[in-house]
Write an enzyme that holds these catalytic residues in place. Structure first.
Site, PDB file in Angstrom:
ATOM      1  CD  GLU A 117      -6.116   7.718  11.582  1.00 15.67           C
ATOM      2  OE1 GLU A 117      -6.468   8.682  10.818  1.00 15.67           O
ATOM      3  OE2 GLU A 117      -5.447   6.881  11.104  1.00 15.67           O
ATOM      4  NE  ARG A 167      -4.339  -2.268  15.373  1.00 10.55           N
ATOM      5  CZ  ARG A 167      -4.166  -1.977  16.834  1.00 10.55           C
ATOM      6  NH1 ARG A 167      -4.290  -2.819  17.809  1.00 10.55           N
ATOM      7  NH2 ARG A 167      -3.454  -0.818  17.494  1.00 10.55           N
ATOM      8  CG  ASP A 192      -8.356   2.538  -1.545  1.00 11.24           C
ATOM      9  OD1 ASP A 192      -8.235   2.910  -0.357  1.00 11.24           O
ATOM     10  OD2 ASP A 192      -7.435   2.209  -2.020  1.00 11.24           O
ATOM     11  CE1 TYR A 228      -8.371   0.500   4.579  1.00 12.35           C
ATOM     12  CE2 TYR A 228      -7.880   0.405   2.360  1.00 12.35           C
ATOM     13  CZ  TYR A 228      -8.005   0.931   3.608  1.00 12.35           C
ATOM     14  OH  TYR A 228      -8.169   2.590   3.539  1.00 12.35           O
ATOM     15  NE  ARG A 281       5.381   7.680  -6.298  1.00 12.71           N
ATOM     16  CZ  ARG A 281       4.141   8.307  -5.641  1.00 12.71           C
ATOM     17  NH1 ARG A 281       4.612   8.992  -4.837  1.00 12.71           N
ATOM     18  NH2 ARG A 281       3.148   7.381  -5.831  1.00 12.71           N
ATOM     19  NE  ARG A 339      -3.372   0.379   2.806  1.00 13.82           N
ATOM     20  CZ  ARG A 339      -4.391   0.766   2.164  1.00 13.82           C
ATOM     21  NH1 ARG A 339      -5.016   0.138   1.368  1.00 13.82           N
ATOM     22  NH2 ARG A 339      -4.975   2.005   2.428  1.00 13.82           N
ATOM     23  NE  ARG A 366      -4.034   8.259   8.934  1.00 20.11           N
ATOM     24  CZ  ARG A 366      -4.060   7.501   7.816  1.00 20.11           C
ATOM     25  NH1 ARG A 366      -3.602   7.469   7.036  1.00 20.11           N
ATOM     26  NH2 ARG A 366      -5.086   6.540   8.140  1.00 20.11           N
TER      27      ARG A 366
HETATM   28  P1  FAD Z   1     -18.904   0.330   5.184  1.00 19.30           P
HETATM   29  O1  FAD Z   1     -18.801   2.023   4.450  1.00 19.30           O
HETATM   30  O2  FAD Z   1     -18.055   0.137   6.541  1.00 19.30           O
HETATM   31  O3  FAD Z   1     -20.518   0.264   5.273  1.00 19.30           O
HETATM   32  C1  FAD Z   1     -21.003  -0.942   5.984  1.00 19.30           C
HETATM   33  C2  FAD Z   1     -22.383  -0.372   6.772  1.00 19.30           C
HETATM   34  O4  FAD Z   1     -22.957  -1.400   7.175  1.00 19.30           O
HETATM   35  C3  FAD Z   1     -22.102   0.467   7.857  1.00 19.30           C
HETATM   36  O5  FAD Z   1     -22.849   1.699   7.670  1.00 19.30           O
HETATM   37  C4  FAD Z   1     -22.693  -0.296   8.946  1.00 19.30           C
HETATM   38  O6  FAD Z   1     -23.133   0.497  10.109  1.00 19.30           O
HETATM   39  C5  FAD Z   1     -23.498  -1.148   8.141  1.00 19.30           C
HETATM   40  N1  FAD Z   1     -23.709  -2.349   9.232  1.00 19.30           N
HETATM   41  C6  FAD Z   1     -23.069  -3.369   9.615  1.00 19.30           C
HETATM   42  N2  FAD Z   1     -23.539  -4.542  10.401  1.00 19.30           N
HETATM   43  C7  FAD Z   1     -24.946  -3.992  10.058  1.00 19.30           C
HETATM   44  C8  FAD Z   1     -26.015  -4.647  10.780  1.00 19.30           C
HETATM   45  N3  FAD Z   1     -26.089  -6.052  11.552  1.00 19.30           N
HETATM   46  N4  FAD Z   1     -27.238  -4.081  10.589  1.00 19.30           N
HETATM   47  C9  FAD Z   1     -27.422  -3.073   9.976  1.00 19.30           C
HETATM   48  N5  FAD Z   1     -26.212  -2.343   9.292  1.00 19.30           N
HETATM   49  C10 FAD Z   1     -24.973  -2.899   9.765  1.00 19.30           C
HETATM   50  N6  FAD Z   1     -10.977   4.453   0.939  1.00 19.30           N
HETATM   51  C11 FAD Z   1     -10.549   5.350  -0.209  1.00 19.30           C
HETATM   52  O7  FAD Z   1     -10.822   5.054  -1.323  1.00 19.30           O
HETATM   53  N7  FAD Z   1      -9.993   6.406  -0.020  1.00 19.30           N
HETATM   54  C12 FAD Z   1      -9.531   6.754   1.444  1.00 19.30           C
HETATM   55  O8  FAD Z   1      -8.862   7.858   1.531  1.00 19.30           O
HETATM   56  C13 FAD Z   1      -9.985   6.097   2.318  1.00 19.30           C
HETATM   57  N8  FAD Z   1      -9.473   6.226   3.745  1.00 19.30           N
HETATM   58  C14 FAD Z   1      -9.826   5.410   4.965  1.00 19.30           C
HETATM   59  C15 FAD Z   1      -9.539   5.648   5.943  1.00 19.30           C
HETATM   60  C16 FAD Z   1     -10.029   4.930   7.165  1.00 19.30           C
HETATM   61  C17 FAD Z   1      -9.621   5.248   8.480  1.00 19.30           C
HETATM   62  C18 FAD Z   1     -10.613   3.816   6.833  1.00 19.30           C
HETATM   63  C19 FAD Z   1     -11.007   2.769   7.902  1.00 19.30           C
HETATM   64  C20 FAD Z   1     -11.061   3.697   5.618  1.00 19.30           C
HETATM   65  C21 FAD Z   1     -10.754   4.343   4.529  1.00 19.30           C
HETATM   66  N9  FAD Z   1     -11.118   3.956   3.090  1.00 19.30           N
HETATM   67  C22 FAD Z   1     -10.725   4.823   2.179  1.00 19.30           C
HETATM   68  C23 FAD Z   1     -11.850   2.864   3.089  1.00 19.30           C
HETATM   69  C24 FAD Z   1     -13.634   3.196   2.986  1.00 19.30           C
HETATM   70  O9  FAD Z   1     -14.147   3.686   4.145  1.00 19.30           O
HETATM   71  C25 FAD Z   1     -14.290   1.858   2.207  1.00 19.30           C
HETATM   72  O10 FAD Z   1     -13.777   1.626   1.007  1.00 19.30           O
HETATM   73  C26 FAD Z   1     -15.784   1.991   2.365  1.00 19.30           C
HETATM   74  O11 FAD Z   1     -16.259   2.478   3.680  1.00 19.30           O
HETATM   75  C27 FAD Z   1     -16.427   0.313   2.165  1.00 19.30           C
HETATM   76  O12 FAD Z   1     -17.810   0.486   2.027  1.00 19.30           O
HETATM   77  P2  FAD Z   1     -18.417  -0.725   2.543  1.00 19.30           P
HETATM   78  O13 FAD Z   1     -19.994  -0.451   2.141  1.00 19.30           O
HETATM   79  O14 FAD Z   1     -18.011  -2.252   2.096  1.00 19.30           O
HETATM   80  O15 FAD Z   1     -18.464  -0.539   4.244  1.00 19.30           O
HETATM   81  N1  UDP Z   2       3.192   3.185   6.955  1.00 19.07           N
HETATM   82  C1  UDP Z   2       4.601   3.759   7.501  1.00 19.07           C
HETATM   83  N2  UDP Z   2       4.680   4.939   7.691  1.00 19.07           N
HETATM   84  C2  UDP Z   2       3.736   6.040   7.152  1.00 19.07           C
HETATM   85  C3  UDP Z   2       2.871   5.679   6.750  1.00 19.07           C
HETATM   86  C4  UDP Z   2       2.415   4.445   6.348  1.00 19.07           C
HETATM   87  O1  UDP Z   2       4.880   3.038   7.993  1.00 19.07           O
HETATM   88  O2  UDP Z   2       4.167   7.253   7.220  1.00 19.07           O
HETATM   89  C5  UDP Z   2       2.906   1.872   6.786  1.00 19.07           C
HETATM   90  C6  UDP Z   2       2.030   1.349   7.831  1.00 19.07           C
HETATM   91  O3  UDP Z   2       2.546   0.168   8.137  1.00 19.07           O
HETATM   92  C7  UDP Z   2       0.840   1.281   7.166  1.00 19.07           C
HETATM   93  C8  UDP Z   2       1.029   0.900   5.825  1.00 19.07           C
HETATM   94  O4  UDP Z   2       2.255   1.632   5.407  1.00 19.07           O
HETATM   95  O5  UDP Z   2      -0.120   0.406   7.905  1.00 19.07           O
HETATM   96  C9  UDP Z   2      -0.100   1.497   4.791  1.00 19.07           C
HETATM   97  O6  UDP Z   2      -0.383   2.911   4.974  1.00 19.07           O
HETATM   98  P1  UDP Z   2      -1.527   3.616   4.526  1.00 19.07           P
HETATM   99  O7  UDP Z   2      -1.016   5.009   4.519  1.00 19.07           O
HETATM  100  O8  UDP Z   2      -2.003   3.146   3.097  1.00 19.07           O
HETATM  101  O9  UDP Z   2      -2.504   3.262   5.573  1.00 19.07           O
HETATM  102  P2  UDP Z   2      -4.020   3.610   5.749  1.00 19.07           P
HETATM  103  O10 UDP Z   2      -4.158   5.403   5.033  1.00 19.07           O
HETATM  104  O11 UDP Z   2      -4.846   2.801   5.110  1.00 19.07           O
HETATM  105  O12 UDP Z   2      -4.146   3.950   7.264  1.00 19.07           O
END
Ligand code: FAD
Ligand code: UDP
Length: 380
Positions: A310, A256, A359, A357, A182, A178, A287
């Site tokens: 965070e 996590r 996106d 995981y 570069r 991930r 972060r």
């Molecule tokens: P979710 O968005 O989790 O939706 C699932 C839904 O189901 C939730 O609303 C939940 O409440 C509901 N649910 C679960 N169980 C039940 C139940 N029993 N009854 C009723 N409802 C229920 N992606 C990117 O492309 N770019 C990013 O920069 C990016 N940043 C992220 C940063 C973080 C910290 C995290 C954790 C994820 C990030 N993602 C990012 C990923 C993105 O959040 C996911 O791709 C997206 O949320 C997936 O959608 P989903 O519908 O699979 O799951």
């Molecule tokens: N990572 C790191 N240093 C950084 C950013 C990321 O070591 O400054 C590592 C860390 O192990 C992390 C992984 O790279 O779990 C993926 O990072 P990314 O930023 O893609 O994680 P996310 O945005 O999903 O939290």
């Protein structure tokens, strides 16, 4: 509400569930019920406006939309326009700021040298040879063989320990994929062809996706509490936890989670960028997000900003964010996948259903593919 009337029931209103509901209503022309246990739609992509500052922020961590998938890009553009935000990340190590992912600027600044791109491999090779490390297949082994111990210990080790709370020797090397490395000055976090933030925020996308009157939504409702009242013939699109669907029969899949600490600062700009990573183990957070920078096109006349710290934590079932893809969890997942094959009226997916995981563009793509199956099964 007559729950028996619905031929299609979607569990979860994140991208996976909402895209399928949109397709069922707008393409198939059928009624669909969404059951969502939170008090809002949008899953983890939910965005909201802070009342005091008027700044839009992403409740579950900064979300940058990026994709190279044209089908997904064309689809999502029917529901929103994007701004021209371009994602760059910086990291702080021992009080000094560097570019992340590691690029030529990071290396030159860290070693106080002035290398050209074609000199990087030779330079690192010498360092790696001097360090005399044994290469292993672990996250740590791969990282050190790639960039050397100095850079690894400065920018990767502490951050990864904070993020996963596992010795990096025990993490799968796949996590490293991930994070690009570069040898030029490219500062983009992503390689994707398109990126940006929705002009009016993520929540507006979900409102548009779910605007058809054939879509009904029940918020604050856990699926398992009304499952027995639904029509037994319904097709269920399930984007909740796969292990919960089977009552954790074989045990719980581990995740996590993150916690977020939001503060208002009485300055216009706190850190000069949307995301600042903190590489050192002594700093407890991983972060700091400053959402104001996500919308450079918005002319907010206010001398305040929001910052969000965070922290990474072990999940106890409340807010699972990152699947822990070790051998034990993968074996457990495979056992649940086997069981799911007997549930012919269920389509299980999304990040919780697939224990992956994803996106956002992956979740949308998976939803469009799943919808194609639903549609073709509907004809037979
Ligand atoms: P979710 O968005 O989790 O939706 C699932 C839904 O189901 C939730 O609303 C939940 O409440 C509901 N649910 C679960 N169980 C039940 C139940 N029993 N009854 C009723 N409802 C229920 N992606 C990117 O492309 N770019 C990013 O920069 C990016 N940043 C992220 C940063 C973080 C910290 C995290 C954790 C994820 C990030 N993602 C990012 C990923 C993105 O959040 C996911 O791709 C997206 O949320 C997936 O959608 P989903 O519908 O699979 O799951
Ligand atoms: N990572 C790191 N240093 C950084 C950013 C990321 O070591 O400054 C590592 C860390 O192990 C992390 C992984 O790279 O779990 C993926 O990072 P990314 O930023 O893609 O994680 P996310 O945005 O999903 O939290």
């Amino acid at each position: 509400m007559d729950l028996l009337q619905y031929k299609y029931v979607v569990v979860g209103s994140g991208f996976f569930g909402s895209v399928i509901a949109e397709r069922i209503a707008n393409d198939l022309g059928d009624r669909v019920l969404i059951i969502e246990k939170r008090d809002h739609i949008g899953g983890n992509c939910f965005s909201d406006i802070d009342k005091e500052t008027g700044i839009e922020y992403h409740k579950y961590g900064t979300h940058i939309f990026h994709t190279s998938n044209k089908v997904v890009w064309d689809y999502i553009n029917r529901f929103t326009e994007f701004n021209s935000y371009f994602h760059q990340v910086l990291t702080t190590h021992k009080g000094k700021v560097y570019q992340m992912p590691i690029n030529l600027e990071t290396i030159n600044s860290f070693y106080n040298v002035n290398l050209k791109p074609f000199e990087v491999d030779g330079f690192l090779k010498k360092i790696i040879k001097k360090e005399n490390n044994k290469e292993t297949d672990s996250f740590e082994g791969k990282a050190i063989s790639w960039i050397g111990k100095d850079l690894y210990e400065a920018f990767i080790k502490g951050y990864t320990q904070k993020q996963w709370q596992i010795d990096p020797k025990e993490l799968p090397a796949s996590i490293l994929k991930r994070l690009p490395f570069r040898k030029n000055y490219n500062e983009s976090y992503y390689y994707s062809r398109w990126q940006g933030i929705p002009l009016h925020g993520y929540t507006k996308i979900f409102e548009k996706l779910l605007a058809n009157k054939k879509i009904d939504i029940i918020l604050n409702q856990d699926f398992f509490d009304i499952k027995s009242s639904l029509n037994k013939e319904s097709t269920i699109i399930y984007s909740g936890h796969i292990d919960k669907l089977f009552d954790y029969k074989f045990g719980k899949l581990e995740w996590r989670t993150l916690s977020f600490e939001k503060e208002i600062k009485e300055v216009e700009d706190y850190q000069g960028t949307s995301v600042m990573n903190y590489a050192d183990i002594e700093i407890p957070y991983t972060r700091i997000h400053e959402p104001r920078h996500l919308h450079p096109e918005r002319d907010l006349d206010i001398s305040k900003t929001i910052i969000i710290k965070e922290y990474s934590e072990k999940d106890f079932g409340e807010n699972p964010y990152y699947p822990i893809n070790n051998t034990q969890n993968i074996e457990l997942l495979n056992r649940y996948i086997e069981l799911a094959k007997n549930y012919s009226n269920y389509y299980i997916g999304g990040r919780l259903g697939d224990y992956r995981y994803y996106d956002m563009h992956d979740a949308i793509n998976a939803a469009l593919e799943t919808y194609s199956k639903i549609k073709s099964n509907n004809k037979t």
